[in-house]
Design a protein around this motif. Structure first.
Motif, short mmCIF file in Angstrom:
data_model
loop_
_atom_site.label_atom_id
_atom_site.label_comp_id
_atom_site.label_asym_id
_atom_site.label_seq_id
_atom_site.Cartn_x
_atom_site.Cartn_y
_atom_site.Cartn_z
N ALA A 245 104.44 42.57 66.78
CA ALA A 245 103.63 43.37 67.71
C ALA A 245 102.67 44.32 67.00
O ALA A 245 102.39 45.41 67.48
CB ALA A 245 104.55 44.14 68.68
N ARG B 89 104.36 46.01 72.75
CA ARG B 89 105.19 44.89 73.19
C ARG B 89 105.72 45.11 74.60
O ARG B 89 105.81 44.20 75.40
CB ARG B 89 106.34 44.70 72.18
N ILE C 263 112.44 44.69 68.10
CA ILE C 263 111.43 44.31 67.11
C ILE C 263 111.81 44.83 65.72
O ILE C 263 111.52 44.19 64.71
CB ILE C 263 109.97 44.66 67.51
N GLN D 29 103.45 43.97 77.24
CA GLN D 29 103.25 42.52 77.39
C GLN D 29 104.31 41.95 78.31
O GLN D 29 105.44 42.40 78.31
CB GLN D 29 103.37 41.81 76.03
#
Ligand code: CDP
Length: 225
Positions: A13, A159, A179, A162
């Protein structure tokens, strides 16, 4: 520009995909997303009923008969095909894929299999290829190498905005943890770990929007011409 190769690497990301896609458009080149290749393979492994975390030894035999390749479409863009079928983003941006993809990507057999397929993309023309080991391993002679970073908070925020990959009950803290875990596995693996190539331009994208990142990359490319 014809036949140039641009490598864009960086952690999860960090804005690589958008930067790579826009840059390819601007240069009239082709955009190759190697993360999509690892995600597609992970989806295939899960669909074959294999748990790549608990049964990593079952992954290599699957690769022998599988086919994964980018094909040029009529509109000039590239489309990823897995065993003859066009890959759909909604299938590979799923939480269960995100959970296993770094475990799949650390397997040496998988990396060798991908290396052969990713290097083949060089024959397609000018390419902008994004991933984790493009500047270090896949395209060591790339014309330009960029390594995009951003703070963990900024990346988690991006992220989180999204759709698709984030489970419905996720919050910013769980996304950040997910992440961070993927980056930890990607950076510490024995083969082709996530790291900047010694000759890569490292760019921190904190506080920059997509156009500003693109302008920054274009300025570096134009400066060299
Ligand atoms: O979109 P995001 O930055 O979150 O990830 P991605 O680019 O779709 O990559 C997904 C995963 O594939 C990474 O976390 C790595 O485990 C693996 N990957 C890799 O090992 N090497 C690459 N060249 C590209 C991706």
């Amino acid at each position: 520009m014809n036949g140039i190769q641009i490598a864009i690497d960086g952690p999860a990301a960090s804005g690589k995909s958008t930067a790579a896609r826009l840059l390819a458009q601007r240069l009239g080149g082709l955009y190759v997303n190697t993360g999509d290749m690892y995600r597609t393979l992970s989806r295939g492994i899960l669909d074959a009923g294999v748990d790549p975390v608990a049964q990593p030894e079952k992954v290599a035999p699957l690769l022998e008969t599988w086919d994964l390749r980018y094909r040029r479409m009529d509109d000039g863009s590239l489309q990823l095909f897995f065993n003859g079928k066009a890959v759909r983003q909604e299938d590979i941006r799923a939480p269960e894929v995100a959970d296993v993809v770094s475990h799949v990507a650390k397997l040496p057999e998988v990396r060798q299999w991908m290396l052969e397929r990713q290097r083949e993309c060089k024959s397609l023309g000018t390419i902008v290829m994004e991933g984790r080991d493009i500047g270090t391993v896949i395209l060591p002679d790339a014309t330009f190498k960029f390594f995009l970073t951003a703070s963990p908070e900024e990346r988690a925020r991006r992220r989180f905005l999204q759709k698709g990959e984030i489970p419905s009950q996720a919050n910013l803290a769980t996304v950040a943890a997910q992440i961070a875990e993927r980056d930890r596995i990607d950076s510490s693996r024995a083969v082709a770990p996530l790291k900047p190539a010694p000759d890569a331009r490292v760019i921190s994208t904190d506080g920059m929007n997509q156009e500003q990142v693109l302008d920054c990359l274009l300025a570096i490319i134009q400066e060299a011409n």
